[in-house]
Design a protein around this motif. Structure first.
Motif, PDB file in Angstrom:
ATOM      1  N   LEU A   1       0.814  -1.222   0.000  1.00  0.00           N
ATOM      2  CA  LEU A   1       0.000   0.000   0.000  1.00  0.00           C
ATOM      3  C   LEU A   1       0.841   1.262   0.000  1.00  0.00           C
ATOM      4  N   LEU A   2       1.959   1.227   0.710  1.00  0.00           N
ATOM      5  CA  LEU A   2       2.798   2.417   0.874  1.00  0.00           C
ATOM      6  C   LEU A   2       3.632   2.648  -0.377  1.00  0.00           C
ATOM      7  N   PRO A   3       3.526   3.794  -1.022  1.00  0.00           N
ATOM      8  CA  PRO A   3       4.295   4.039  -2.239  1.00  0.00           C
ATOM      9  C   PRO A   3       5.799   3.915  -1.985  1.00  0.00           C
ATOM     10  N   GLY A   4       6.441   2.980  -2.693  1.00  0.00           N
ATOM     11  CA  GLY A   4       7.891   2.855  -2.611  1.00  0.00           C
ATOM     12  C   GLY A   4       8.427   2.197  -1.369  1.00  0.00           C
ATOM     13  N   ALA A   5       7.577   1.584  -0.550  1.00  0.00           N
ATOM     14  CA  ALA A   5       8.059   0.966   0.690  1.00  0.00           C
ATOM     15  C   ALA A   5       8.849  -0.303   0.407  1.00  0.00           C
ATOM     16  N   ARG A   6       9.792  -0.616   1.300  1.00  0.00           N
ATOM     17  CA  ARG A   6      10.555  -1.855   1.247  1.00  0.00           C
ATOM     18  C   ARG A   6      10.029  -2.814   2.302  1.00  0.00           C
ATOM     19  N   PHE A   7      10.128  -4.112   2.018  1.00  0.00           N
ATOM     20  CA  PHE A   7       9.696  -5.142   2.954  1.00  0.00           C
ATOM     21  C   PHE A   7      10.862  -6.077   3.227  1.00  0.00           C
ATOM     22  N   GLU A   8      11.085  -6.388   4.513  1.00  0.00           N
ATOM     23  CA  GLU A   8      12.150  -7.320   4.902  1.00  0.00           C
ATOM     24  C   GLU A   8      11.614  -8.268   5.974  1.00  0.00           C
ATOM     25  N   MET A   9      12.018  -9.523   5.867  1.00  0.00           N
ATOM     26  CA  MET A   9      11.647 -10.541   6.853  1.00  0.00           C
ATOM     27  C   MET A   9      12.801 -10.714   7.845  1.00  0.00           C
ATOM     28  N   ILE A  10      12.460 -10.926   9.109  1.00  0.00           N
ATOM     29  CA  ILE A  10      13.448 -11.185  10.144  1.00  0.00           C
ATOM     30  C   ILE A  10      13.288 -12.621  10.615  1.00  0.00           C
ATOM     31  N   PRO A  11      14.246 -13.492  10.314  1.00  0.00           N
ATOM     32  CA  PRO A  11      14.112 -14.904  10.700  1.00  0.00           C
ATOM     33  C   PRO A  11      14.262 -15.087  12.212  1.00  0.00           C
ATOM     34  N   GLY A  12      13.679 -16.173  12.713  1.00  0.00           N
ATOM     35  CA  GLY A  12      13.838 -16.496  14.127  1.00  0.00           C
ATOM     36  C   GLY A  12      13.177 -15.521  15.066  1.00  0.00           C
ATOM     37  N   ALA A  13      12.114 -14.875  14.605  1.00  0.00           N
ATOM     38  CA  ALA A  13      11.423 -13.886  15.447  1.00  0.00           C
ATOM     39  C   ALA A  13       9.928 -14.001  15.238  1.00  0.00           C
ATOM     40  N   GLY A  14       9.182 -13.716  16.303  1.00  0.00           N
ATOM     41  CA  GLY A  14       7.746 -13.621  16.238  1.00  0.00           C
ATOM     42  C   GLY A  14       7.322 -12.170  16.115  1.00  0.00           C
ATOM     43  N   HIS A  15       6.427 -11.750  17.006  1.00  0.00           N
ATOM     44  CA  HIS A  15       5.847 -10.407  16.939  1.00  0.00           C
ATOM     45  C   HIS A  15       6.785  -9.340  17.493  1.00  0.00           C
ATOM     46  N   LEU A  16       7.809  -9.761  18.247  1.00  0.00           N
ATOM     47  CA  LEU A  16       8.721  -8.801  18.885  1.00  0.00           C
ATOM     48  C   LEU A  16      10.157  -9.032  18.423  1.00  0.00           C
ATOM     49  N   PRO A  17      10.483  -8.750  17.177  1.00  0.00           N
ATOM     50  CA  PRO A  17      11.865  -8.966  16.721  1.00  0.00           C
ATOM     51  C   PRO A  17      12.882  -8.110  17.459  1.00  0.00           C
ATOM     52  N   CYS A  18      12.443  -6.999  18.049  1.00  0.00           N
ATOM     53  CA  CYS A  18      13.348  -6.166  18.846  1.00  0.00           C
ATOM     54  C   CYS A  18      13.829  -6.912  20.086  1.00  0.00           C
TER      55      CYS A  18
END
Length: 264
Positions: free
Chosen positions: A226-243
């Motif tokens: 939806l966001l014009p020009g946005a990037r998407f990245e997946m973080i492996p080994g994480a659920g809802h709190l990758p931080c």
């Protein structure tokens, strides 16, 4: 522990790093507080100014009566940033924090130069789902929903490999004030930022924990589309709190995005 009056309530916040450096502002998720960003802040505060706070009804901030609207949360964050002299920041929002970041960027474009939207979406869940959760918490307290929430928060191996940490985050969740939790459930129930997201023209990075059971990667990917020009990245080994689970990976994504696309 700094506190201040912002938008007619007391908010707990942390403002770290070089005062004259570009600012990164962090917004926590439902049922957590600013401590979920501890490991991220420790890695980034040498180079960047880091501002984070406890949402209303969470952590050590005031807990007004429920419900809370998205405008309430925008008002809190805007008042905090104005008071601390933070402009044109990279705003990093997790879950409901992502919705707050999106809404802030639309309402106060002077405050948000770019966005990192982690494990969130333009619309999260249904009205029926949120009403059922509000009722469950009203009737049984935070402990009544804790297990069903925690299995969505973390990757499958986390409670096995980090049982003490898992127990600690359960404590964070169940100690969230009931009024604060259901107040922000109402925010999530009522907020639909589909139109807002499609109209935002600013740099955005969307991150998703590969094992997120609360806002699955495909939902986060739909926000990026939806966001014009946005990037998407997946973080492996994480659920809802990758931080929490993968702070080094998440910090690298944020730092690289800040250097290359925001503050180049």
């Amino acid at each position: 522990m700094p506190f201040g009056w912002f938008n007619d309530l007391v908010l707990h916040f942390e403002d770290e790093g070089p005062a004259n450096a570009p600012a990164l502002v962090f917004v926590n998720s439902l049922g957590t507080d600013l401590r979920i960003w501890d490991k991220i802040a420790a890695q980034l505060r040498v180079e960047w100014r880091i501002l984070r706070y406890d949402l209303r009804g969470h952590g050590l901030s005031d807990t007004p009566s429920a419900p809370y609207a998205i405008d309430d949360h925008i008002g809190d964050l805007a008042a905090l940033m104005d008071a601390r002299g933070v402009k044109a920041a990279l705003v990093v929002g997790l879950s409901v924090g992502g919705l707050i970041a999106l809404a802030l960027a639309s309402r106060r474009p002077d405050l948000a130069r770019a966005l990192v939207l982690s494990d969130t979406a333009h619309k999260i869940g249904t009205g029926e789902m949120w009403d059922a959760r509000i009722l469950a918490v009203r009737q049984g307290g935070m402990a009544a929903i804790a297990q069903s929430i925690l299995v969505r928060w973390f990757a499958v191996e986390y409670p096995v490999n980090r049982p003490a940490d898992f127990a600690g985050y359960r404590n964070m969740l169940i100690r969230t004030p009931v009024e604060g939790y259901i107040g922000t459930c109402a925010t999530l129930r009522d907020a639909d930022l589909t139109a807002v997201a499609s109209e935002l023209a600013l740099p955005a990075l969307c991150l998703a924990g590969a094992e997120d059971g609360a806002t699955p990667p495909d939902l986060v990917r739909s926000l990026a589309a939806l966001l014009p020009g946005a990037r998407f990245e997946m973080i492996p080994g994480a659920g809802h709190l990758p931080c929490v689970e993968q702070p080094e990976i998440m910090a690298k994504h944020i730092s690289a995005f800040a250097r290359e696309a925001v503050f180049a």
